[in-house]
Write a protein that holds these residues in place. Structure first.
Motif, PDB file in Angstrom:
ATOM      1  N   PRO A  57      64.601  52.862  43.929  1.00 46.66           N
ATOM      2  CA  PRO A  57      65.065  53.314  42.615  1.00 46.66           C
ATOM      3  C   PRO A  57      65.874  54.605  42.656  1.00 46.66           C
ATOM      4  O   PRO A  57      65.567  55.574  41.983  1.00 46.66           O
ATOM      5  N   ILE A 122      59.353  47.518  43.814  1.00 51.86           N
ATOM      6  CA  ILE A 122      60.064  48.801  43.732  1.00 51.86           C
ATOM      7  C   ILE A 122      59.340  49.804  44.613  1.00 51.86           C
ATOM      8  O   ILE A 122      58.124  49.986  44.484  1.00 51.86           O
ATOM      9  N   PHE A 124      58.571  53.479  45.735  1.00 47.69           N
ATOM     10  CA  PHE A 124      58.678  54.853  45.242  1.00 47.69           C
ATOM     11  C   PHE A 124      58.291  55.857  46.317  1.00 47.69           C
ATOM     12  O   PHE A 124      57.116  56.030  46.621  1.00 47.69           O
ATOM     13  N   TYR A 130      60.867  57.236  38.661  1.00 47.99           N
ATOM     14  CA  TYR A 130      60.265  56.384  37.625  1.00 47.99           C
ATOM     15  C   TYR A 130      61.245  56.002  36.514  1.00 47.99           C
ATOM     16  O   TYR A 130      61.255  54.866  36.053  1.00 47.99           O
ATOM     17  N   MET A 133      63.464  53.177  37.353  1.00 45.44           N
ATOM     18  CA  MET A 133      62.823  51.865  37.243  1.00 45.44           C
ATOM     19  C   MET A 133      62.972  51.339  35.809  1.00 45.44           C
ATOM     20  O   MET A 133      63.263  50.153  35.606  1.00 45.44           O
ATOM     21  N   ALA A 158      54.859  47.843  42.310  1.00 46.57           N
ATOM     22  CA  ALA A 158      55.237  49.156  42.824  1.00 46.57           C
ATOM     23  C   ALA A 158      54.632  49.356  44.211  1.00 46.57           C
ATOM     24  O   ALA A 158      53.529  48.882  44.485  1.00 46.57           O
ATOM     25  N   ILE A 173      54.294  48.556  35.204  1.00 44.06           N
ATOM     26  CA  ILE A 173      54.225  47.678  36.367  1.00 44.06           C
ATOM     27  C   ILE A 173      53.132  46.638  36.161  1.00 44.06           C
ATOM     28  O   ILE A 173      52.230  46.813  35.339  1.00 44.06           O
TER      29      ILE A 173
END
Lengths: 658, 243
Positions: A57, A122, A124, A130, A133, A158, A173
């Motif tokens: 992201p 995704i 992180f 965040y 996203m 995530a 999520i």
């Protein structure tokens, strides 16, 4: 603008490239959106039973080199019947045009709409991703809130280090994977495949229950969080039977069986890392108390020297890169690193290939390695990370380096011909005072004094790089108060003045710092609970994007969002950041198991305040952090049996999982 | 060695720097024995000519490489093309036998597709441009705002006949003389806008034009429709090789 909801299978998975292509001449750096990287894979959509879209992201230039995404992309695409494509955050210029022309979030591989995939993963590395996203979910036409999602929307998963406390994004999520992703994505794939084959029993909710019950991933919607009147958490409870109370992280146990990425992607667009990376080990047991990565990736698992040699040789052949970085959390700590570096230096001596060891360990051994890797090359700069400015601070954070070590090390570096030394520090560590940080100025001056003496030159330099400390979950500092950004900035300003006012050495010392405000928001997002999700949504609605970029980050926007979103709650920004927690408080991530024993972390926190150190369990007896016992793992270090191939003829040995 | 490559499809969005990085890596993957410059940080010997702008497709881009040993041109073409991503395609390779290569790149023929513009509208604008003595346009460059005389660099321009009458998309072919600073296809479009203002040409909402460099090479006067023809700049090397 409303996006069409829920793409039914196949038909609407058609490439959006024709629509996107018309927008590309109107934006910055269009090449980042076209894909076509060397070693990219475009799978057969119709032949695939399970389809993953993976996102890093952040902008393509940051996301494309990410090792985690590259590894999972390859692991998934190697599986029969599985297809995986990548997507990245689009810059605001393209986002505006995509909204205007109803172009959905797309993958760069085949430009398919992200909404058409079964799973949307995704990764992180940082909480500051965040808001990106949310942009991607919104552009994809997938509901931003998990409860809004329809039957055909992807399952949003995530991963990455930030997923060890996914509570702030729990509303957005569907699931979170803790720890190493390689086996976890394959297990999730199996669950989704079986569920589809059986005719999707129970629909989306049924699938999420299967995932939660399997323990492969944490499904936040199947847990209730109860609060005390003062705002603290009372407890976190599964909503149904069969859902585990605690969800544990995944730990990959034999790196030699997982030599990924075998064929790293070579982007056409310029990226932040114009080199190939080989991960030489995972995990770190040095025990630096501030370091979330070191705590949550235990135990240490080394790749063998033969495995490293094969990955370097194969990777260079597959990519044409000129530089290889040997990656890990502290590369000089690999038990066979001396052999590996000498071997690689021999292999590539006289070629245009260069090697780098982005290690920051402060000792003479590190310099030997760096010298070896720069045999013919330029000795420009070395980086060390003492992290704490005073001896006392370094005891508090368990960074066991004395000032004498540091000065001796940099003296060795300057004497060996290195011209520039970069020193990394943090500001705002627990118990820190102005005096602790001002010690950095004195230390930097001493570095220059000694450096001039041993090198006989005046043009050597030292750069001090410092940023605010952010306490992270699953570390001994998870209970600590974060220093407020005003005090952080004031302390950094004093340090800057102290460095600049040194007439004799000040001109040779560079000073780079990060101001405290982004750290405060990172702190909120790191140790926040589910209520922080409302803040993220509010900030995003107010325009927050690319919060890791100083030119896009807006503290006031976040600060306002906290006020608005938490107006009815007994908690605020300070409550989440500058408040010290006590032993009894239920932390938002206590039900997520990183393997670390909570009592051990607490004792380490108490030892920290008492300025006591803890050794590294690789060369001292186990001190019961809990990881190996609870997760059935163990330290894997050399020496390894399999020798290195002959220089000049690196044998190509490639393992494969299972 | 002299090489001609094409920049096609989505890879037309690669900038010249993007191509340079991709080429250097492809040369290594393809094991082409490159000669390196001397000095502290040696670079492979590659020189580039007149790169087409980012976003512009091309069938005729050129570069030269210095080799450490003799190689078969066809072999290099196949290996290098296989190592480059599809869309960056090596189309011709010759051994450099002549010295005046850069001078042979005298002009380029560009194909400009203008979706949303009818051939009739385009005809009017092109006629006005050709009728003018001089058409000055401005463009921001790295060195600030520069002015260009588009008419002066323009050898020929015409609207191509389209099979279905081409109601939705006019196709222009223009031949531009190489100059420093170079007049580019977008300058021609700016010139067309200035001589024959049309809502379609000036509007921001038209689909962007698709521009392709079709050929680049020596300019010769002929009896053809344009009065000009472009030769193959690699022909001289090929001939020298065969004799």
């Amino acid at each position: 603008m409303d996006m069409p909801r829920g793409y039914p299978d196949a038909m609407s998975a058609a490439s959006v490239f024709p629509a996107l292509e018309a927008l590309l001449p109107r934006i910055q750096k269009p090449i980042q959106y076209v894909g076509g990287e060397v070693n990219a894979v475009v799978g057969d959509w119709d032949a695939a039973e399970v389809r993953w879209a993976l996102m890093y992201p952040d902008a393509y230039e940051v996301g494309a080199p990410n090792q985690g995404v590259q590894i999972l992309y390859e692991v998934l695409n190697e599986q029969p019947g599985v297809l995986c494509e990548r997507t990245y955050a689009v810059w605001p210029d393209l986002e505006a045009l995509m909204r205007e022309h109803a172009v959905p979030q797309f993958t760069v591989d085949a430009h398919r709409p992200v909404g058409a995939f079964d799973l949307f993963g995704i990764s992180f590395s940082t909480e500051l991703g965040y808001t990106n996203m949310l942009t991607a979910l919104d552009l994809a036409g997938i509901g931003i809130l998990a409860v809004e999602r329809g039957e055909s929307d992807p399952i949003v998963v995530a991963g990455g280090h930030a997923a060890f406390n996914p509570e702030p994004i729990a509303d957005f999520i569907d699931a979170a994977v803790l720890g190493d992703g390689e086996e976890a994505v394959l297990r999730l794939t199996d669950i989704v495949r079986d569920w589809k084959r059986e005719g999707r029993p129970g629909g989306r909710a049924g699938l999420l229950q299967l995932i939660a019950a399997s323990g492969v991933a944490y499904v936040p919607s199947l847990y209730d969080v109860e609060y005390l009147e003062d705002g603290r958490i009372r407890r976190v409870v599964p909503r149904q039977s069969g859902i585990p109370w605690r969800v544990a992280k995944h730990t990959l146990m034999d790196l030699d069986e997982w030599p990924y990425p075998k064929a790293p992607l070579v982007p056409l667009a310029e990226t932040v890392h114009e080199r190939m990376s080989v991960e030489i080990f995972r995990g770190c047991t040095r025990g630096c108390r501030f370091c979330q990565a070191g705590m949550i990736t235990r135990p240490v698992r080394e790749r063998s020297k033969a495995g490293i040699a094969a990955m370097v040789a194969n990777g260079l052949q597959a990519t044409g890169y000129e530089e290889v970085g040997l990656l890990s959390l502290s590369s000089a700590d690999h038990s066979e690193i001396a052999e590996v570096t000498t071997y690689l230096a021999d292999c590539y001596e006289g070629s245009q290939t260069s090697l780098s060891l982005p290690s920051t360990r402060v000792d003479a051994f590190n310099i030997d390695l760096a010298n070896e890797l720069s045999r013919n090359g330029r000795r420009s700069g070395l980086t060390f990370a003492p992290e704490g400015g005073s001896e006392r601070m370094r005891r508090v954070i368990n960074k066991q380096v004395t000032e004498e070590d540091l000065i001796r090390t940099v003296a060795t570096a300057y004497a060996a011909g290195w011209r520039q030394v970069k020193l990394y520090f943090m500001c705002g560590l627990p118990t820190e005072t102005d005096e602790d940080v001002l010690q950095i100025a004195r230390m930097a001056a001493e570095v220059i004094r000694v450096g001039r003496e041993v090198s006989g030159r005046r043009d050597i330099r030292c750069t001090v790089s410092i940023g605010g400390f952010v306490p992270k979950p699953h570390t001994p500092f998870q209970w600590a108060a974060q220093l407020d950004h005003e005090t952080t900035d004031a302390r950094l300003a004093k340090l800057r003045d102290a460095i600049r006012s040194n007439r004799e050495y000040g001109k040779s010392i560079g000073f780079r710092y990060h101001d405290g405000k982004p750290g405060t928001i990172e702190g909120l997002l790191s140790r926040g609970d589910r209520r922080v999700g409302r803040v993220i949504l509010q900030a995003w609605r107010d325009g927050a994007r690319f919060d890791g970029w100083s030119e896009h980050f807006d503290f006031d926007r976040w600060s306002m969002a906290v006020h608005t979103a938490l107006a009815d709650e007994p908690v605020d920004l300070d409550w989440y950041t500058t408040r010290e927690r006590d032993h009894a408080e239920v932390l938002p991530w206590d039900h997520l198991d990183s393997g670390l024993d909570r009592e051990w972390l607490w004792e380490d926190w108490q030892d920290s305040v008492g300025e006591h150190g803890v050794e590294d369990c690789r060369w001292t007896p186990c001190f019961d952090c809990g990881v190996c016992d609870q997760l059935g793992t163990s330290i894997q270090v050399g020496p390894t049996d399999l020798g290195l191939p002959d220089v000049g003829h690196p044998e190509v040995r490639v393992g494969s999982p299972g | 060695m002299r090489l001609r490559y094409a920049k096609r499809g989505r890879l037309r969005f690669a900038s010249h720097r993007d191509f340079q990085r991709a080429l250097e890596r492809a040369l290594r993957r393809a094991d082409v024995p490159m000669a390196y410059s001397a000095g502290f940080s040696p670079h492979p010997k590659i020189s580039y000519a007149n790169a087409a702008p980012t976003g512009t497709a091309s069938e005729a881009e050129f570069f030269e490489i210095g080799l450490a040993q003799m190689c078969d041109p066809d072999d290099v073409r196949l290996r290098l093309d296989a190592a480059l991503p599809p869309g960056l395609d090596i189309v011709d390779v010759v051994i450099a036998r002549t010295s005046d290569f850069a001078e042979r790149l005298q002009a380029s023929r560009w194909r400009i597709e203008l979706p949303g513009l009818t051939p009739a509208e385009a005809e009017v604008a092109v006629a006005a441009l050709l009728a003018a003595e001089e058409v000055i346009v401005e463009r921001m460059t790295k060195n600030g705002l520069r002015t260009f005389d588009v008419r002066g660099a323009l050898c020929a321009a015409r609207v191509m006949p389209t099979a279905d009458g081409g109601a939705a998309c006019a196709i222009l072919t223009v031949v531009l003389r190489q100059a420093t600073p170079a007049v580019r296809p977008d300058d021609v479009l700016a010139a067309l806008r200035s001589v024959a203002p049309s809502p379609v040409l000036t509007g921001w909402h038209t689909p962007p034009p698709l521009v392709t460099r079709e050929m680049q090479g020596p300019l010769a006067e002929t009896g053809s429709a344009d009065g000009f023809a472009l030769g193959d700049p690699l022909a001289a090397d090929r001939e020298a090789d065969q004799t």
